[in-house]
Structures are given as structure tokens and as C-alpha cells.
Design a protein around this motif. Structure first.
Motif, short mmCIF file in Angstrom:
data_model
loop_
_atom_site.label_atom_id
_atom_site.label_comp_id
_atom_site.label_asym_id
_atom_site.label_seq_id
_atom_site.Cartn_x
_atom_site.Cartn_y
_atom_site.Cartn_z
N SER A 1277 4.75 -0.02 -8.33
CA SER A 1277 5.74 -1.03 -7.92
C SER A 1277 6.83 -1.17 -8.97
N GLN A 1318 6.64 -5.50 0.19
CA GLN A 1318 5.22 -5.52 0.53
C GLN A 1318 4.87 -6.73 1.38
N ASP A 1397 7.99 -0.30 0.18
CA ASP A 1397 6.79 -0.69 -0.57
C ASP A 1397 5.75 -1.01 0.48
N GLU A 1398 4.78 -0.11 0.61
CA GLU A 1398 3.93 -0.22 1.78
C GLU A 1398 3.00 -1.44 1.70
N ALA A 1399 2.84 -2.12 2.83
CA ALA A 1399 1.97 -3.28 2.85
C ALA A 1399 0.54 -2.81 2.66
N THR A 1400 -0.23 -3.56 1.92
CA THR A 1400 -1.59 -3.14 1.62
C THR A 1400 -2.47 -3.21 2.85
N HIS A 1429 -0.20 3.24 -0.24
CA HIS A 1429 -1.55 2.81 -0.56
C HIS A 1429 -2.54 3.59 0.28
#
Length: 1475
Positions: A1277, A1318, A1397-1400, A1429
């Protein structure tokens, strides 16, 4: 005449003498007859009148006895000696009779009366000792009066040339010496009584043991004032609360009266109703706790309509607190009557200066009389205030206690009718209103009384022309009322704007990161300033009104005087305005001013309090849960027979026809679809629901785990122990079973970590496990578990089931009822209860139910699939623990304790504007000058009467007087208005600076500062600067200039007064410094100890069912009482500090009166009566302003801190400029989208390690996708944050299309990059605003973006379309939809470089696919960075960058990386994407 009869006609002539001897000599003396009768009898009459009531009081309130001490023996001995001396006189008179002389009867009567009185006094001394009185007020007053009255004969006996009567002469001196000794001894204090709680108390309040004089003057408080001045006070320095003020005595007192009221009501109701059996499950109103028979309760429920009257809570309050309050009212009555003595004395003083031949001693007597009445008035007034404030404090204690106790037992129906916030408001706002009202309640009768008395004296003085003045006063009342009404509406409006602004600020601060990434700060700044502008407009209107009302308040007495005097001199030519009439009237008008202004205030606060009363009464009359609805003495562990339950009497039953039996020690699972009544069944077992019919029984103690864990604001350990004693081994076992041991290692303080309110620093799963641990530790017999496994991860829930709930867990052998959705555990339970729509459809073991193929089998089919899916996903995620919040979360910001620097005052003056500040002071000076001018003119006018030129000058005199007065009024208005404008300007400037700075502050500041602290600056401190500060400054300047002008007037009329000013000013400043220091800290301690009361309360309400289930009801009541007492402990000294200050400052004021009068008497020859009247009447009103001036200084110092705090946050370090003109990149930049990192390093904050080290890589423009992967904490990040310059480089540089990003403005950079963050952050406002806050794009563009982001259908189905209101944080959209809104934002901006920014785990697979496909199609020619992720999303990317510990580990295509068998391969293997 009566006396003359007593001494002359019947007796002999020698004793009575003419007035000439008394008044018209330079050595006055009173006749012997008068001395022997009136003077001697006065103290005796007092003692005989006071003692019956006093003895009765002592009998009622005994404090234990005091041991006979030396002091006591002396007092008693002297008392007996006095008796002997008095009766020696009596026997001597008898002796004379026998000698053949005939002494007058007075010689028999007086010694007899005195002797008996001395015996009474001696008896009282002993009686007090036996009842534990340490210092007696009654006797002190008696001895004081005796000495005072004996001084006259003492003097006249010395003045006599010969001593005709040797024995009486000597006996009198004996008598005088003894009473003087008694008076001195009476000032000393006895030891505390035996067995009193003072002895055991570690830090007792000195008030209980203080002597009479110390109590009257509040001298006992001095020790604390000194301590507070020397060093900051802490909670441990405060005295413990007096027993009679504590919750322990106050709350039961009120509840007892309230219960009586309700029982009385029940009995009256019962006679109206027919009996009819009914079996319901609760008691009405809570009165019938064993007080009324069950028949009565049934009767009551059957016929509610016939109630003759409501139980009145007001009556209960009056009965509980009335008597104590009445004592205060008595003092008020006394004070009101004494108030009017001084104007009369002033009249005598002025007439004294007119008479040429009046003896000087008479003037001195008048001066001292004025002084003494003023002192007496001060002491009595503050006594009255003390009683009122203490009553107010007690009422608040009792109300909070009553509300708290009630909130633990009300039914759910009642609880639903008022939210937690409303109930907390009952406690904070409404109880506070009562407290404020009690302090002024006496004004209701006292104000009319004062007005009537003042009018009576004025009528005597000026005759009917007073009515003109009164008419003016009455006309001003509606004027003031209208202003007050308007002000109130403005205040409401102001509050709405303020709330809107705070809400917006809260969102901005919560989403500040997103604002920075999108470069949206300006748009939001405009929004805040727009609201602020509205707020300031309302403030300005309030200021106009304020200026008007200030004018009305200052000019009222003047206008009244003007009309009265004008009418007085014009009505009749014979009417002459002389000094006596003018200044006595003026001082009476000044007295009138206070009650007239207070009345409307008192009435409005009465109205408010009556509303509060109604609300509190309604709450306290709510129905209560019946403690006996669940039978505790049963054979079976848990059973319900034919149960029918509902949440509220009038609702439909939620559970119907319930039959459940749970044998001792078995595990029963309750299953069913959502909303079929599983949790309600548990509530029914706890007795929280209304039982309509049937029977419920639960055997033994209960432990309850609610669906939503209830966590207290205490340490983790306290949450688990929940009042049980600590047992190390048991405690460890519990932690292990609940899988809490690993979590403790992460928390900063282990199990002693403070948990914030509502468990704020624990994750949901942790909260649930703590709740389970509490149940397990309580070691109960029956466990009711309401779906405890839903909030925790799959493998944790398995661990908990195996080790805790299941057949092999720690709870085996206990009776367990488990509500669950998890199917995997069902085969292991003993019995399963299947619920469908509020009924039990089937019950039996797993195998039996499968065979029946009913509702249960269907339930399994629906749920089995989902369950398996969950299992798989869960294993792939590592158990991420919530990152422990900084310890700062629970530390309080400590107030700056030092004296507020002059610098801050200067800062504020600068914000107001220096020129304006000077102008304001000048205006105030001019207005005071005008006021003085008017009064001096008045004194000249009154002097006309001496030279008989009144007729010619009347018109001129009235005209000039009017002109001066009106000038003053206009100046007042202008000055208060300019002041308000200045203050509002300052407020505007300070807020704008603060906002501007906060939006320019770097991200790191927000990461380390709790948001609450920043919000506090925007709400509380700005509120103080907006509203509290201006009024304080206004009052301060007003009182300051009044005091100043008083000094000027007195000095100009009697210059010698200047000598006295220095010492008085010194004492004044001295007292003021002590007071300000101490009161500020007491205020701080009070506000710090206030919030725990409310937070504990709201916590209790949310957890009331848990508290009841565990039977911790009384413990919580005690905790609440302790918190209230703790708060009152700092509030009480606060009250007393005001009284302490009042007595001391008013003493200085009284000294000013004394000296003004004395010097007027001294300079009698040169002064005109007008000047005397002027200076003394000015002196008489100075006390008030002196007192207020200290309070205002103290408030000013408290409030100016807000300026300092806002200043501090407006000067924090800012980030780089948003735009750099000379380095502006071309508008179409970046064309290609080449990104290069060169030897790039970065760290989060100064002093921390580097997160990225020497990164060098270059990405070609339009290179479809760069996937960035790495373990947690590898710095993925951070890469994005560097591109956006949320983190500034520690070394190296990044260039985009040949432009070094560190050289251009932040907005220029950030507006050319796009990120899909995210966590999707939405702001409250329309959807359109969330996509395009600057309104750069057309509606068509927006719709197109929505179509590509798959939101088109959803939005077009909404009635509002693009104007769909998003709630705070986008609560009304699902998480997936929010993520798509963020995608739509990115599509709208369509820049060359996109960061994803990929979501978890928040996002479901479906949304994920949508986003990926959109990015592949819509962003074909852009450079895309993806922080991945999940590896499956990036397996088809052009290149993958693998980070490890902040350095580049691998950088290549995915296929090459897998063949390399490096880090990437390892990760792919874990995810099952490579063999």
C-alpha cells in the motif's frame, strides 16, 4: 411612654431623662431606665424565643455526645457565675427593701429575668454537648447581643463622675467581663463527638466540624482555595461528600415519597374498579413491590380508565426536599427586608449633612450602621444561596439515582418508547434544569415582594409620580420578553446549523484520506464555509438583539428615574427635587432592577422545568418487569409449558404455544430461519418478555450470552470477571477455551487493556469471545447462548464448540440452550428445537429429525450448501487481529494548567482587530462618562433646592439630564454592537484558519491524532468562541467600567478616599487570584467526572438484560451512585467557592460603602448633600459589579483557553502547497503514463524505519497491468501512497512522463491520477455529489460511468435518480454497491494512471469480477497498478512486482515467476494456483 410609666410614674423620677440628653449633645447617653429595661431584656427575649425550636431540633438530630472538655467546663462555670452575679443584684434589692428604701420594680424584674436566662444558657451549653454540637450559633448570637447591649451602660458608667451605688457598679463589671469571656469561648470549637463518621473519614469536609463564625463566613473553605492556588487540584485533594448529600441518603428519600404517592394512587384506584382475574407478567408502575396485595394489582390492570388522578412526582419532590429548602426561603425573606434598610439610612445620612447643628457622632453611627446592615445582608444572602444550591444538588443526585434504578427494570415496551439518548437526556438535561431552577425558585415570591416594598417606599418618597416610572418598567417587560423569544428561536436555528457543520466535519475527518487522494478538499471546504456563513448570519442577528437588550437593561433604571423625576417636578410647582428624594429614589430603583429582570427568567425556567418534570414522571411511571414471571424453584432445569409471549401488551404474540423441556445437564440447539423467534425464546426464558399465558421455569443461576456482545468500558479482565473474585487457574482455562490467549498477546496491556466504550478497540469476534468468557467464568447452572458463534471465524468457532459448548467442552454437565446457524455442530447436540414462525415445529435428536423429513430437513438442505462454501473461504484468510489502538484512545488531553498568557488575549484582540479593540474600549469609556455626567448633573440639580432657584431651571435641568442619559443608552448600544461584530469577525477568522490548516495537514497527523480531539476543536471550542466568549467579554467590560466609574465618583467627591483604594484593591486582587485558580480546577474536575455518569448509564441501558440475567442489578446501582457522588464531590466545593468569594468580595464592597459614608461625614462642611448622595449611592451598587467582575475574569480565563486550543491546531505543520504556479505541468499531462521510480525510499513518520528501500523500476505508458503482491507489511500500500505523495520521499524520486512529481503542486498531481481505494468511502449528500463534487461533468457522462460500473439499473430504479441521498458513510448502500460507486468515480475521471487497491474480504466474488472486467475494457490504454490480495486476479497481468520487506524481490511475468520457484511461486502454491 410605656417605659416612662415603668420607671417614673410608679417608681421614682431619678431614672428617666429627656431626649436632650441623648440626641442634641456631643456626648450622647441613654437613660438608665432604658439601659436597664430594653437593653437588658433584648438578648433574653431572643434566647427564650429561639430555644424551644432549637431544643426540638437538637432532639431530632443528635450526632452522639461530646466528652466533657476543659473548654466546656469553663463555659458552664462562667454561666453559673453569671447567674450568681445577676441574683446577687436581686437579693441586694430585697435587702434595700428591708432597709426601708423603695427601689423601682425594674431592679427586681431585670436581675430576675437575666438570672433565669443565664440558667437557660448554661442548660443549653450542656444540652448541646450531649447532642454533639461542636459550635453553637444560637448561643453565639445571644452572647454577642448581650455584649453589644452591655457596651452602652459600660460606657455611661465610666462617664459618670460619682459612683452612688457601689455594689451594682461592681456586679455590672463582673457581669460584663463574664459575658465577654463567654463570647470569646463561644468562638472556639469543641472536639468532634464520639463515634461520629468524621473520625473514620480519610479526608472529611471541614464544614461539619467548622465553628459558627467559620460556617457563616465560609472560612473553612480557605484551606482548599490556598491548595488550589499553590498547585493543580486532583481528585484526591477533594473532601469526601457530606453524608446527607450522598446518593445513599438522597435517592431512597425521594423514592420513598414517590412510592407513597403511587401506593396512595393504587388504593384510590382500587375502590373504583370491579375485580376480575388476570394473569399478566408485570407490576404496574413499580409501586407494588410487596406493598400492595395482588388483588389490588389485578384490579388496577382491569380498569385503568377510572383513575381519579395521576400520582404526582412534584408532590414527592416537595415532600422530600421541601423542608430543607424552606430554611433557605426563610433567609431570603430576612434578606429582602434588610435590603430596604440601607436606602432609609442613606436618607438619614443626606438629611444629616443638611443640618448644620447635627452632632458628628450621629453621622459616624449612620456610616457604621450602613456597614453592619450590608454585612448582615451579605451573610444572610449567601446562607440562602448555600441552602438553595445544596437543595439543587440533592435534587439532581436523587433524580439521577431514581432514573438509573428505573432504567434497569422497565419493560421492553417501555424501553422502545424512549431511545437511549432520550433517557440519558432525562439524566443530563432535565435533572440539570431542576438544579438550575431551585437556585432561583425563591424569586417567584421574593421578586413581587421586593417590587411591592420598593414601590411602597418610593410612594412615600415621591408620591403618585412613581407610577410614571413603574409604567416605564412595565412597558419594558414585553420588550424584553419579545427579545428573549426571538433570541430563543435564533438559538434553535443556530444549533441546527452547528449540528450540520459538525456532522460534515466528522465525515470529512473520517474520509480525509480519500479527499486527499481525489484532491477534493476545496469542494468540501466550500460546503463547510457555506454552512458556517449561515451560522454567522444567525449569530449576527442574535448580536443585534443582544445589543438592544443590553441597552434596555442598562438604561431601564435611568429611564425610570428620568420619567419619575420629570413628572414629579412638573406635576406640582411645590414639588422640589432635593438630594434626599433623588438619591434615595435612585437606590430604590436600583433595587427594583434585579427582581424585574429576574422574574421573566424564573418564569421561563419554571416552564422548562415543568416540561422536564412531566418527562421524568412519565419515565418513572413506566411499567416494570415482574421479577417473579420466571419460576426459580422447579424440578426441571428449563421448561416452558403452553407459553405465549409478546414484547408489549398491545402487540401480537411473538411466540405462541411453546412447550420446551430441557433436562438437567443437556445441550439443546435451537434452529430456524431468520426472524422465527429464536432470540425471543431466550428472552422469554430470561423473563424479559411479557408472558400472556403459560409457565416458565428456570432452575438455578443463569449465564447469558447475547447475540450482540455487550462490553463494558473497563479492563478486559473486569469484563470477564464481571464482579466475581479472581482465580488464576480458572481464569486461564476460560481464556484458552474461548481462544482469547493469542489476542491478549497483541493487546497493548494484555488483559489489563482498557476497552473503550461499546468495545471499540476489539474486533467483533473478540467481543463475542469476551462475552462467552464472561458466561463461562460466572460458573452458572443454566447457560443461554444466543448465536455466539456467528461473529467469529470458522476455525475459531470450531475451537470454541469443541472446548466450550460441545459434549467434550468445559460446560459438559451444565444445562445449555444454544441458538445457532452453524449446521456442522448439530449432530453433536443432545436435542434440537426447530422453530417456525414463533412456534416449535419439531423437537428431537439430529437423527430423529432427519427421519421425519419435516421443516428441519428442509432447513438443512437450504443451509448445507452455504456452510461448506464458508468453510473453504475462511481457511484461505489468515486470522487478522484488529490492530490494537494506540493507548492514546483512552488518555484524556490534559488541560493547560498554567495561567492563561497575556499572549492569548493579544491573539484574540488581533483576531478582533487591534483598532477595533481600542475603539470598543473607548466607547465603553464614553458610555461610563455619560452615565457619571448624568448623575453629577442630577446632584447639581438637587443642590438647586438649597439656593431656591428650582423654578427657573426645571426645563433646562430635565432636558440636559435626559440628553445625557439617552446618549449613554445609545453609546451602550453602539459599544455592545461593535463588540459583537468584532467577536463574530474573530470567530469567523479563527474558524477559517482552523479549517484551512486542517485540510492542508499531512495524512500522518490524522493517523496519530484521535478524530474526537479534532472534532472537539470544531465543536466545543468554536462554540465557546462563537457564543460564550462574546457574552463574557461584554459582561467583563461592563462590570469593569461600572466599578471604575464608582471609584472615580467617590474620589472626586471625597479625595481622601484614594488612600483606602490601594489596600482594598490589594485584598481584592488577592482573593480574586485564589478564587480563579481554584474554581477553574474545580470546574475541570467536575466536567471530567461528569461524563462517566452518562457513559456508564447508556452502557447499562444497552446491557440491562445481561445485567439482570447475571443478577448484578444492585452492584450496578452502587456503581452509578459512586459515580454520581464522585461528581458531586467536585461540584460541592464549586458551589462553596462561589459563596466564599461572594462573602469576601462583598465585604470589600461594604468597606467601600463604609469609607464613602465616613469621609462624607468628615467632609460634611464642604460637601453639598447632592454629592454625598451621589458618592454613597454609587458605593451601594458597587458590590454587585465587584462580585461579577471576579466571576467574569474567571470565566474569561476559562473561555479564552478555547482560542488557544483552536490556535494550536491552526498552526500545525502543513503539507506541500496544492499548486505551484511556476512548475505547473501542461494540462494534457501525462500523455503516455510512463512511471519511473529511481532509488526511491520512504518512511511513514520521522523516526520510524523505512517502509520502502531504494526501489528502482520503470513502467511503460499503457502497460496494461502491473500486479503488486507481497506478504502483509511488505509495503504494497505504501507504493500507492508514494505516487500520490501522501508520503513524501525520504530519498530518490518518482517521475511521471519526465515530470518529477516532488516539484509540482499536490492538486496538480493528484487530480491526474485515479485510485479505487480499499475501503469505499462515501459522503452524505447526493450520489451525484459523491461522483463529481466539482460538477465538472455533464449528466450524460455521469450516466455513462454508472452504466459501465453496472450501477445503471440500481440508480434508475430510484425515484430520486442521481439525487439519491447517501446517508453518512453510505450506510444505505450495500458494501458491494459502494465499491462500484468508487469504480464509477474512476471511470468519470479517466486519467492515464489508475491505481487499484484491491479490497480484502469485504467484497463478494461477483462484484470483484464486475470490477476486473470493467477495468480490462475501459482502461485499455492506461497504466494500471493493482495491489492484489487474491492471486487469481493477476495471473494474466503483463508483469508482477513482488515486494518483500520494502524491497523488490521479483519483477517479471507471472508464468516466468512461477517457473523461478521464488516467493511468488510459494504464494501461488498456498492459494492452490500452482502445483
Amino acid at each position: 411612654v410605656f417605659l416612662r410609666g415603668f420607671c417614673v410614674v410608679t417608681f421614682c423620677d431619678s431614672l428617666y431623662s429627656e431626649p436632650n440628653q441623648t440626641f442634641h449633645t456631643d456626648l450622647p447617653d441613654l437613660s438608665e431606665c432604658f439601659q436597664l429595661s430594653v437593653l437588658a431584656w433584648l438578648p433574653c427575649v431572643f434566647l427564650w424565643v429561639a430555644s424551644p425550636a432549637y431544643i426540638y431540633y437538637l432532639k431530632k438530630s443528635s450526632r452522639g455526645y461530646i466528652m466533657m472538655s476543659l473548654l466546656n467546663r469553663f463555659k458552664t462555670a462562667f454561666g453559673l457565675l453569671l447567674w450568681i452575679v445577676c441574683w446577687a443584684d436581686l437579693f441586694y434589692t430585697f435587702h434595700e427593701l428591708q432597709q426601708g428604701q423603695s427601689p423601682p420594680p425594674i431592679y427586681f424584674i431585670t436581675p430576675l429575668v437575666l438570672g433565669i436566662t443565664m440558667l437557660l444558657a448554661t442548660f443549653l451549653i450542656q444540652y448541646e454537648r450531649l447532642h454533639g454540637v461542636q459550635s453553637s450559633g444560637v448561643l453565639f448570637i445571644f452572647w454577642f447581643l448581650s455584649v453589644l447591649c452591655a457596651i452602652v451602660p459600660f460606657r455611661s458608667k465610666i462617664l459618670k463622675d460619682s459612683v452612688p451605688d457601689k455594689l451594682r457598679f461592681t456586679s455590672f463589671y463582673f457581669y460584663f467581663g463574664l459575658i465577654l469571656l463567654e463570647l470569646i469561648l463561644c468562638c472556639l470549637n469543641e472536639k468532634p463527638p464520639l463515634f461520629s463518621n468524621v473520625v473514620t473519614d480519610p479526608n472529611p469536609c471541614p464544614e461539619t466540624t467548622a465553628g459558627f463564625l467559620s460556617t457563616v463566613t465560609f472560612w473553612w473553605f480557605t484551606s482548599l482555595a490556598i491548595k488550589g492556588y499553590k498547585m493543580p487540584l486532583e481528585a484526591k485533594d477533594l473532601w469526601s461528600l457530606n453524608q446527607r448529600d450522598s446518593s445513599k441518603t438522597m435517592v431512597p428519600k425521594l423514592l420513598k415519597e414517590w412510592e407513597k404517592e403511587q401506593t396512595k394512587n393504587l388504593t384510590t384506584k382500587a375502590t373504583y374498579a370491579k375485580q376480575q382475574p388476570s394473569a399478566t407478567n408485570h407490576v404496574s408502575g413499580g409501586a407494588a413491590e410487596g406493598k400492595t396485595s395482588p388483588e389490588e394489582v389485578e384490579v388496577l390492570l382491569s380498569n385503568q380508565k377510572a383513575a381519579p388522578h395521576q400520582p404526582s412526582f412534584l408532590r414527592a419532590l416537595i415532600k422530600a426536599f421541601g423542608p430543607y429548602f424552606l430554611i433557605g426561603s426563610g433567609f431570603k425573606l430576612l434578606q429582602d427586608s434588610i435590603t430596604f434598610v440601607n436606602p432609609q439610612l442613606l436618607r438619614m445620612l443626606i438629611s444629616f449633612t443638611k443640618q448644620e447643628d447635627a452632632p458628628v457622632w450621629w453621622g459616624y453611627t449612620l456610616a457604621f450602621l450602613m456597614f453592619f446592615t450590608a454585612i448582615l445582608q451579605t451573610l444572610i444572602l449567601h446562607r440562602h444561596f448555600q441552602y438553595c444550591f445544596v437543595t439543587g444538588m440533592n435534587v439532581r443526585t436523587a433524580l439521577i439515582g431514581a432514573i438509573y434504578r428505573k432504567s434497569l427494570v422497565i419493560t421492553n415496551a417501555a424501553k422502545r418508547s424512549s431511545t437511549v439518548g432520550e433517557i440519558v437526556n432525562l439524566m443530563s438535561v432535565d435533572a440539570q434544569r431542576f438544579m438550575d431552577l431551585t437556585t432561583f425558585l425563591n424569586m417567584l415570591w421574593s421578586a413581587p415582594l421586593q417590587i411591592m416594598l420598593a414601590l411602597y417606599f418610593l410612594w412615600q418618597n415621591l408620591g403618585p409620580s412613581v407610577l410614571a416610572g413603574v409604567a416605564v418598567m412595565i412597558m419594558l417587560i414585553p420588550f424584553n420578553a419579545v427579545i428573549a423569544m426571538k433570541t430563543r428561536t435564533y438559538q434553535v436555528e443556530q444549533m441546527q446549523h452547528k449540528d450540520a457543520r459538525i456532522k460534515l466535519m466528522n465525515e470529512i475527518l473520517n474520509g480525509i484520506k480519500v479527499l486527499k487522494l481525489y484532491a477534493w478538499e476545496n469542494s468540501f471546504k466550500e460546503k463547510v464555509l457555506a454552512i458556517r456563513q449561515k451560522e454567522l448570519i444567525v449569530l449576527r442577528k442574535t448580536a443585534y438583539l443582544g445589543a438592544l437588550s443590553t441597552m434596555a437593561w442598562t438604561s431601564a433604571p435611568f429611564l425610570v428615574a428620568l420619567t419619575t423625576f420629570a413628572v414629579f417636578v412638573t406635576v406640582d410647582e411645590k414639588n422640589v427635587l432635593d438630594a434626599e428624594k433623588a438619591f434615595v429614589s435612585l437606590s430604590l430603583f436600583n433595587i427594583l432592577r434585579f427582581p424585574l429582570n429576574m422574574l421573566p427568567q424564573v418564569i421561563s425556567s419554571l416552564v422548562q422545568a415543568s416540561v422536564s418534570l412531566k418527562r421524568i414522571q412519565n419515565f418513572l411511571s413506566h411499567d416494570e418487569l415482574d421479577p417473579d414471571s420466571v419460576d426459580r424453584k422447579t424440578k426441571l432445569a428449563v421448561s416452558v409449558v403452553n407459553g405465549k409471549f409478546t414484547w408489549a401488551k398491545e402487540d401480537e404474540p411473538v411466540l405462541d404455544n411453546i412447550n420446551v423441556m430441557v433436562p438437567q445437564g443437556s445441550l439443546v440447539a435451537v434452529v430456524g430461519h431468520v426472524g422465527c423467534g429464536k432470540s425471543s425464546l431466550i428472552s422469554a426464558l430470561l423473563g424479559d418478555m411479557e408472558k400472556v399465558e403459560g409457565e416458565v421455569s428456570v432452575r438455578g443461576s443463569v449465564a447469558y450470552v447475547p447475540q450482540q456482545a455487550w462490553i463494558q468500558n473497563a479492563t478486559l479482565r473486569d469484563n470477564i470477571l464481571f464482579g466475581k473474585s479472581f482465580n488464576e487457574s480458572k481464569y486461564r482455562r476460560v481464556l484458552d477455551a474461548c481462544a482469547l490467549t493469542p489476542d491478549l498477546e497483541v493487546l497493548p496491556g494484555g488483559d489489563m487493556t482498557e476497552i473503550g466504550e461499546k468495545g471499540i478497540n476489539l474486533s467483533g469476534g473478540q467481543r463475542q469471545r469476551v462475552s462467552l468468557a464472561r458466561a463461562l467464568y460466572s460458573d452458572a447452572e443454566v447457560y443461554l447462548l444466543d448465536d455466539p458463534l456467528s461473529a467469529v471465524d470458522a476455525h475459531v468457532s470450531k475451537h470454541i464448540f469443541d472446548n466450550l459448548i460441545g459434549p467434550e467442552g468445559l460446560l459438559k454437565g451444565k444445562t445449555r440452550v444454544l441458538v445457532t446457524h452453524g449446521i456442522s455442530f448439530l449432530p453433536q447436540v443432545d436435542n434440537i428445537v426447530v422453530m417456525v414462525e414463533g412456534r416449535v415445529s419439531e423437537m428431537g435428536s439430529y437423527q430423529e429429525l432427519l427421519k421425519q423429513n419435516g421443516a428441519f430437513a428442509e432447513f438443512l438442505r437450504n443451509y448445507a450448501l452455504e456452510d461448506i462454501v464458508e468453510e473453504d473461504e475462511a481457511t484461505g484468510l489468515k486470522l487478522e487481529l484488529v490492530k490494537p489502538a494506540d493507548k492514546t484512545i483512552l488518555l484524556l488531553t490534559f488541560v493547560n494548567l498554567t495561567q492563561v498568557k497575556t499572549k492569548v488575549f493579544l491573539e484574540y484582540a488581533k483576531a478582533v482587530g487591534l483598532v477595533l479593540s481600542v475603539i470598543i474600549c473607548l466607547l465603553y469609556g464614553c458610555q461610563s462618562a455619560a452615565a457619571i455626567g448624568a448623575n453629577i448633573w442630577l446632584s447639581q440639580w438637587t443642590s438647586d433646592s438649597l439656593t431656591n432657584q428650582t423654578k427657573e431651571n426645571v426645563n433646562m435641568r430635565v432636558g440636559v439630564y435626559a440628553a445625557l442619559g439617552i446618549t449613554q443608552g445609545i453609546l451602550v448600544m453602539i459599544s455592545s454592537f461593535t463588540l459583537a461584530m468584532g467577536n463574530i469577525g474573530a470567530a469567523k477568522k479563527l474558524h477559517a484558519n482552523l479549517l484551512d490548516n486542517k485540510l492542508h495537514t499531512p495524512q500522518s497527523f490524522f493517523d496519530t491524532t484521535p478524530i474526537g480531539r479534532i472534532i472537539n476543536r470544531f465543536s466545543k471550542d468554536i462554540y465557546v468562541i462563537d457564543e460564550a466568549l462574546p457574552s463574557t467579554v461584554l459582561m467583563f467590560l461592563g462590570t469593569f467600567f461600572v466599578s471604575l466609574s464608582t471609584m472615580i465618583v467617590i474620589i472626586s467627591s471625597t479625595p481622601i478616599f484614594a488612600v483606602v483604594i490601594a489596600p482594598l484593591a490589594f485584598i481584592y486582587v488577592f482573593v480574586q487570584r485564589f478564587y480563579v485558580a481554584t474554581s477553574r480546577q474545580l470546574k475541570r474536575l467536575e466536567s471530567v467526572s461528569r461524563s462517566p455518569i452518562y457513559s456508564h448509564f447508556s452502557e447499562t441501558i444497552t446491557g440491562s438484560s445481561v445485567i439482570r440475567a447475571y443478577g448484578r442489578h444492585t452492584a450496578f446501582v452502587l456503581m452509578s451512585d459512586m459515580k454520581v457522588d464522585e461528581n458531586q464531590k467536585s461540584y460541592y466545593p464549586g458551589i462553596v467557592s462561589n459563596r466564599w468569594l461572594g462573602v469576601r468580595i462583598e465585604f470589600i464592597g461594604n468597606c467601600i460603602v463604609l469609607f464613602a459614608a465616613l469621609f462624607a461625614v468628615l467632609g460634611k462642611a464642604t460637601l453639598s448633600p447632592g454629592l454625598v448622595g451621589l458618592s454613597v449611592s454609587y458605593a451601594l451598587q458597587v458590590t454587585m459589579s465587584l462580585n461579577w467582575m471576579v466571576r467574569m475574569t474567571s470565566d474569561l480565563e476559562n473561555n479564552i483557553v478555547a482560542v488557544e486550543r483552536v490556535k494550536e491546531y491552526s498552526e500545525t505543520k502543513t503539507e506541500a502547497p496544492w499548486e505551484v504556479e511556476e512548475k505547473k505541468p501542461p494540462p494534457e499531462w501525462p500523455m503516455q503514463g510512463n512511471v519511473e521510480f529511481n532509488e526511491y525510499s520512504v518512511r511513514y513518520r520521522e523516526g520510524l524505519d523505512l517502509v520502502l528501500r531504494n526501489i528502482t523500476l520503470s513502467v511503460k505508458g499503457g502497460e496494461k497491468v502491473i500486479g503488486i503482491v507481497g506478504r502483509t507489511g511488505a509495503g504494497k500500500s505504501s507504493m500507492t501512497l508514494c505516487l500520490f505523495r501522501l508520503l513524501e520521499a525520504a530519498g530518490g524520486e518518482i517521475t511521471i512522463d519526465g515530470v518529477k512529481i516532488s516539484e509540482i503542486g499536490l492538486h496538480d498531481l493528484r487530480s491526474k491520477l485515479t485510485i479505487i481505494p480499499q475501503e469505499p468511502v462515501l459522503f452524505s449528500g447526493t450520489l451525484r455529489m459523491n461522483l463529481d463534487p466539482f460538477e465538472k461533468y455533464s449528466d450524460d457522462d455521469v450516466w455513462k460511468a454508472l452504466e459501465h460500473s453496472h450501477l445503471h439499473k440500481f440508480v434508475s430504479n430510484q425515484p430520486a435518480k442521481l439525487d439519491l441521498e447517501c446517508s453518512e458513510g453510505g450506510e444505505n448502500l450495500s458494501v458491494g454497491q459502494r465499491q462500484l460507486v468508487c469504480l464509477a468515480r474512476a471511470l468519470l475521471r479517466k486519467t492515464r494512471i489508475l491505481v487499484l487497491d484491491e479490497a480484502t474480504a469485504a467484497i463478494d466474488l461477483e462484484t470483484d469480477d464486475l470490477i476486473q472486467s470493467t477495468i480490462r475494457t475501459q482502461f485499455e490504454d492506461c497504466t494500471v497498478f493493482t495491489i492484489a490480495h487474491r492471486l487469481n486476479t493477476i495471473m494474466d497481468y503483463t508483469r508482477v512486482l513482488v515486494l518483500d520487506k520494502g524491497q523488490i524481490a521479483e519483477f517479471d511475468t507471472p508464468t516466468n515467476l512461477i517457473s523461478k520457484r521464488g516467493i511468488f511461486y510459494g504464494m501461488a502454491k498456498d492459494a492452490g494456483l500452482a502445483q
